[in-house]
Scaffold this active site. Structure first.
Site, PDB file in Angstrom:
ATOM      1  N   LYS A 259     -98.931  15.184  27.029  1.00 17.76           N
ATOM      2  CA  LYS A 259     -97.947  14.440  26.240  1.00 17.76           C
ATOM      3  C   LYS A 259     -98.427  14.308  24.802  1.00 17.76           C
ATOM      4  CE  LYS A 259     -97.109   9.774  26.546  1.00 17.76           C
ATOM      5  NZ  LYS A 259     -96.861   9.152  25.245  1.00 17.76           N
TER       6      LYS A 259
ATOM      7  N   ASP B 139     -93.122  13.494  23.105  1.00 17.92           N
ATOM      8  CA  ASP B 139     -92.630  12.121  23.285  1.00 17.92           C
ATOM      9  C   ASP B 139     -92.364  11.476  21.925  1.00 17.92           C
ATOM     10  OD1 ASP B 139     -91.954   9.677  24.374  1.00 17.92           O
ATOM     11  OD2 ASP B 139     -94.028   9.063  24.718  1.00 17.92           O
TER      12      ASP B 139
ATOM     13  N   LYS C 260     -89.200  10.185  21.210  1.00 17.42           N
ATOM     14  CA  LYS C 260     -88.126   9.198  21.444  1.00 17.42           C
ATOM     15  C   LYS C 260     -87.051   9.259  20.361  1.00 17.42           C
ATOM     16  CE  LYS C 260     -91.075   6.022  24.062  1.00 17.42           C
ATOM     17  NZ  LYS C 260     -92.419   6.618  23.858  1.00 17.42           N
TER      18      LYS C 260
ATOM     19  N   ASP D 180     -80.777   8.690  17.009  1.00 20.81           N
ATOM     20  CA  ASP D 180     -80.105   8.907  15.723  1.00 20.81           C
ATOM     21  C   ASP D 180     -78.662   9.297  16.024  1.00 20.81           C
ATOM     22  OD1 ASP D 180     -79.660   9.591  12.915  1.00 20.81           O
ATOM     23  OD2 ASP D 180     -81.828   9.831  12.772  1.00 20.81           O
TER      24      ASP D 180
ATOM     25  N   THR E  86     -90.861  -1.165  27.586  1.00 17.18           N
ATOM     26  CA  THR E  86     -91.527  -2.184  28.409  1.00 17.18           C
ATOM     27  C   THR E  86     -92.145  -3.288  27.556  1.00 17.18           C
ATOM     28  OG1 THR E  86     -93.425  -0.735  28.461  1.00 17.18           O
ATOM     29  CG2 THR E  86     -92.008  -0.736  30.410  1.00 17.18           C
TER      30      THR E  86
ATOM     31  N   ARG F 206    -102.669   3.316  36.929  1.00 14.31           N
ATOM     32  CA  ARG F 206    -104.107   3.062  36.912  1.00 14.31           C
ATOM     33  C   ARG F 206    -104.699   3.370  38.282  1.00 14.31           C
ATOM     34  NH1 ARG F 206    -103.469   3.469  32.478  1.00 14.31           N
ATOM     35  NH2 ARG F 206    -104.087   2.202  30.705  1.00 14.31           N
TER      36      ARG F 206
ATOM     37  N   ARG G 110    -105.718   6.716  28.988  1.00 16.07           N
ATOM     38  CA  ARG G 110    -107.121   6.290  28.919  1.00 16.07           C
ATOM     39  C   ARG G 110    -107.927   6.488  30.187  1.00 16.07           C
ATOM     40  NH1 ARG G 110    -105.090   0.930  26.075  1.00 16.07           N
ATOM     41  NH2 ARG G 110    -103.337   1.596  27.372  1.00 16.07           N
TER      42      ARG G 110
HETATM   43  O1  C5P Z   1    -103.730   5.025  28.271  1.00 17.97           O
HETATM   44  P1  C5P Z   1    -102.513   4.782  29.099  1.00 17.97           P
HETATM   45  O2  C5P Z   1    -102.577   5.445  30.469  1.00 17.97           O
HETATM   46  O3  C5P Z   1    -102.121   3.341  29.167  1.00 17.97           O
HETATM   47  O4  C5P Z   1    -101.367   5.564  28.287  1.00 17.97           O
HETATM   48  C1  C5P Z   1    -100.030   5.501  28.687  1.00 17.97           C
HETATM   49  C2  C5P Z   1     -99.183   6.333  27.789  1.00 17.97           C
HETATM   50  O5  C5P Z   1     -97.818   6.113  28.157  1.00 17.97           O
HETATM   51  C3  C5P Z   1     -99.275   6.004  26.306  1.00 17.97           C
HETATM   52  O6  C5P Z   1     -99.025   7.215  25.583  1.00 17.97           O
HETATM   53  C4  C5P Z   1     -98.156   5.024  26.088  1.00 17.97           C
HETATM   54  O7  C5P Z   1     -97.642   5.047  24.786  1.00 17.97           O
HETATM   55  C5  C5P Z   1     -97.100   5.561  27.062  1.00 17.97           C
HETATM   56  N1  C5P Z   1     -96.157   4.553  27.523  1.00 17.97           N
HETATM   57  C6  C5P Z   1     -96.509   3.380  28.149  1.00 17.97           C
HETATM   58  N2  C5P Z   1     -95.560   2.489  28.562  1.00 17.97           N
HETATM   59  C7  C5P Z   1     -94.277   2.756  28.350  1.00 17.97           C
HETATM   60  C8  C5P Z   1     -93.887   3.949  27.735  1.00 17.97           C
HETATM   61  C9  C5P Z   1     -94.862   4.836  27.327  1.00 17.97           C
HETATM   62  O8  C5P Z   1     -97.679   3.126  28.363  1.00 17.97           O
HETATM   63  N3  C5P Z   1     -93.358   1.919  28.780  1.00 17.97           N
END
Ligand code: C5P
Length: 236
Positions: free
Chosen positions: A35, A62, A64, A67, A126, A187, A217
């Site tokens: 992504k 991504d 988003k 427009d 979110t 996670r 992460r």
């Molecule tokens: O590091 P982590 O696993 O939290 O990254 C999640 C990714 O998903 C990031 O790029 C974040 O911007 C994206 N994201 C998110 N929650 C959302 C939409 C996108 O964490 N509702």
């Protein structure tokens, strides 16, 4: 893009092309796609997409888009020329905007011979709760607003939606099964939540009905990103 054999999408949330490419080289054999979000795209430009595509890996752009229909259609066409496999638009841009985006993806793919990207609708971010929606004049519960926008996206012919882990079950109750759900907030059981508040494990999210898992992460910040990705794949 059809449903994946490897559902892991690695979020390349890094500020430099070289750092991103280093991760891609390590991770490509162990994941399904990468992504590219606003930070990396603004820093490194379309070149980062071309360089990832040169490795053969799939790209989820991504950005988003939100427009007027014509502008979004042109941006989608440019993304098709870049050969991305998935991209995001805001469903709150409305039915006509979503239809223009979808039609543009189909037409541009035919014209260029590139693959037709899966267009994913973003419903309610979110980061917003019901009070935040009221402030911008939307007097609905977040869950109801997500449902309304998800139905509109399906009506517009989009192939998928981005949703939080906790929305998957409800969305699967009424959406056509061919709609792909792409879910961040994932996670692994042994991993820290960082700033994510409502998470599921990769296996739980798939069991609930997710098609793709966006993971940043827990993979990219691990001491050994490749081993972290392989462990997640093995856990599925
Ligand atoms: O590091 P982590 O696993 O939290 O990254 C999640 C990714 O998903 C990031 O790029 C974040 O911007 C994206 N994201 C998110 N929650 C959302 C939409 C996108 O964490 N509702």
């Amino acid at each position: 893009m059809t449903s994946p054999r490897n559902p892991i999408i690695v979020a390349l949330d890094v500020p430099h092309l070289e750092t991103a490419l280093g991760l891609v080289q390590q991770l490509a054999p162990a994941v399904g796609a990468f992504k590219v979000g606003k930070e990396l795209f603004v820093a490194a430009g379309p070149e980062i997409v071309r360089r990832i595509r040169e490795t053969g890996a799939a790209v989820f752009l991504d950005l988003k888009f939100h427009d007027i229909p014509n502008t979004v259609a042109k941006a989608v066409e440019a993304a098709v020329r870049l050969d991305v496999q998935m991209l995001t638009i805001h469903t709150s841009g409305g039915l006509a905007m979503m239809q223009s985006a979808q039609q543009s993806a189909e037409a541009a793919a035919l014209r260029t011979g590139k693959s037709q990207p899966l267009i994913l609708g973003v419903t309610v971010l979110t980061s917003l709760n019901t009070n935040d929606l009221a402030e911008v004049g939307i007097p609905h519960d977040v869950g109801d607003q997500v449902e309304r926008l998800a139905n509109l996206a399906a009506l517009a012919g989009l192939g998928g939606l981005v949703c939080s882990p906790l929305e998957i079950t409800r969305l699967r109750e009424f959406l056509p099964s061919k709609i792909q759900l792409v879910t961040p907030g994932i996670r692994p059981a042994d991993s820290v939540a960082d700033d994510q508040k409502r998470t599921l494990t990769p296996k739980e999210a798939l069991a609930a009905g997710a098609s793709w898992l966006v993971i940043g992460r827990p993979i990219c910040a691990a001491p050994n990103p490749r081993a972290a990705a392989e462990a997640i794949l093995a856990s599925l």
